[in-house]
Design an enzyme around this catalytic site. Structure first.
Site, PDB file in Angstrom:
ATOM      1  N   SER A  42       0.833  -1.191   0.000  1.00 42.00           N
ATOM      2  CA  SER A  42       0.000   0.000   0.000  1.00 42.00           C
ATOM      3  C   SER A  42       0.878   1.255   0.000  1.00 42.00           C
ATOM      4  CB  SER A  42      -0.968  -0.046   1.187  1.00 42.00           C
ATOM      5  OG  SER A  42      -2.049   0.843   1.001  1.00 42.00           O
ATOM      6  N   ASP A 186      -5.972  -3.693  -2.194  1.00 39.43           N
ATOM      7  CA  ASP A 186      -4.856  -3.319  -1.334  1.00 39.43           C
ATOM      8  C   ASP A 186      -4.172  -4.528  -0.683  1.00 39.43           C
ATOM      9  OD1 ASP A 186      -3.458  -2.186   1.068  1.00 39.43           O
ATOM     10  OD2 ASP A 186      -4.434  -0.345   0.400  1.00 39.43           O
TER      11      ASP A 186
END
Length: 280
Positions: A42, A186
């Site tokens: 991320s 993610d």
């Protein structure tokens, strides 16, 4: 000695804080950016890619604190309690970690967000260079349908911008990223830092802007990954934001306005940080 740098998730505030922290460590003569391997998840995937761009750490820091150099970001609100409640409701009757990740993927695929090309343009603007660096870089995302992790690297045949965009696709906030015939969310859906992908390194520095608490139930939680790395003989250090850095990042790490204060707080923390290397 093989050194690994593991960078966890934490929004645009986390990107700024990691960059500041690394700059502060370098100020104090403890530059960690020359690691043989970088694992990015991320926000951490953005910094990992930036570190291979050819820009100096000082230039990367300037891109966080100087409004004239900051890239354009999309504003997003993220109430962690509300987000957790939404994810909990979406997970429903999931009976395994994989089923939970699949449920999170369905939630992400079914949520209306900005268009995928608009979000990709933001990721593209974050990265000073769009080619994979020569050093070993692993970027983690999660398949939105299967729930399985995907680790992108220079041999994956995937564009670096797409890999970073996938790793940064916060479910319900940003659109899942299309790569080939698959869509990804993610990497933090699997683990806040995915530190187990640094296995084999003899020294591992883990930097987690959101702290060590996993946002989702995980079969590879940070605590276990750290214990396993140490059991394998690695020296491992874990760095979380201090109180000043937490305050600078604030309650909404997706707010672009957090960049300068988070970077400055991270740099101050890095300058005074004593890294606590430990083995099992």
């Amino acid at each position: 000695m093989t050194e690994a740098l593991v960078l966890g998730g934490g929004g645009v505030g986390g990107i700024a804080w990691i960059t500041g922290l690394l700059a502060g460590l370098a100020d104090a003569g403890r530059d960690a950016t020359g690691a043989d391997l970088i694992v990015g998840t991320s926000a951490g995937s953005t910094v990992a890619a930036q570190l291979g761009s050819g820009l100096s750490l000082e230039e990367l820091y300037a891109r966080q604190v100087d409004p004239a150099l900051q890239n354009a970001e999309l504003m997003a609100e993220m109430d962690l309690e509300a987000f957790a409640a939404e994810i909990g409701a979406a997970a429903g009757s999931a009976t395994s970690i994989v089923e939970l990740r699949q449920a999170v993927g369905r939630f992400a695929l079914g949520t209306k967000t900005v268009a995928e090309p608009e979000r990709r343009a933001v990721i593209e603007s974050r990265l000073p260079a769009h080619g994979w660096p020569a050093r070993a870089l692993r970027i983690v995302a999660v398949d939105a349908v299967s729930g399985e992790p995907r680790v992108f690297d220079s041999a994956s045949g995937v564009d670096l911008v797409d890999a970073v965009a996938a790793s940064c696709a916060v479910p319900g906030i940003w659109p899942p990223v299309t790569i080939g015939e698959r869509r990804y969310v993610d990497g933090g859906v699997r683990s806040i830092a995915n530190a187990d992908y640094a296995a084999g390194a003899s020294r591992v520095l883990i930097v987690v802007p959101m702290g060590g608490t996993e946002p989702f139930p995980s079969d590879q939680p940070l605590e276990r990954a750290v214990a396993d790395l140490r059991a394998q003989g690695a020296e491992v250090a874990l760095v979380e934001p201090d109180e000043a850095s937490k305050a600078a990042i604030g309650s909404n790490a997706l707010d672009p306005a957090t960049r300068r204060p988070a970077a400055e707080a991270g740099r101050a923390q890095g300058r005074g940080l004593t890294i606590d290397w430990q083995r099992a």
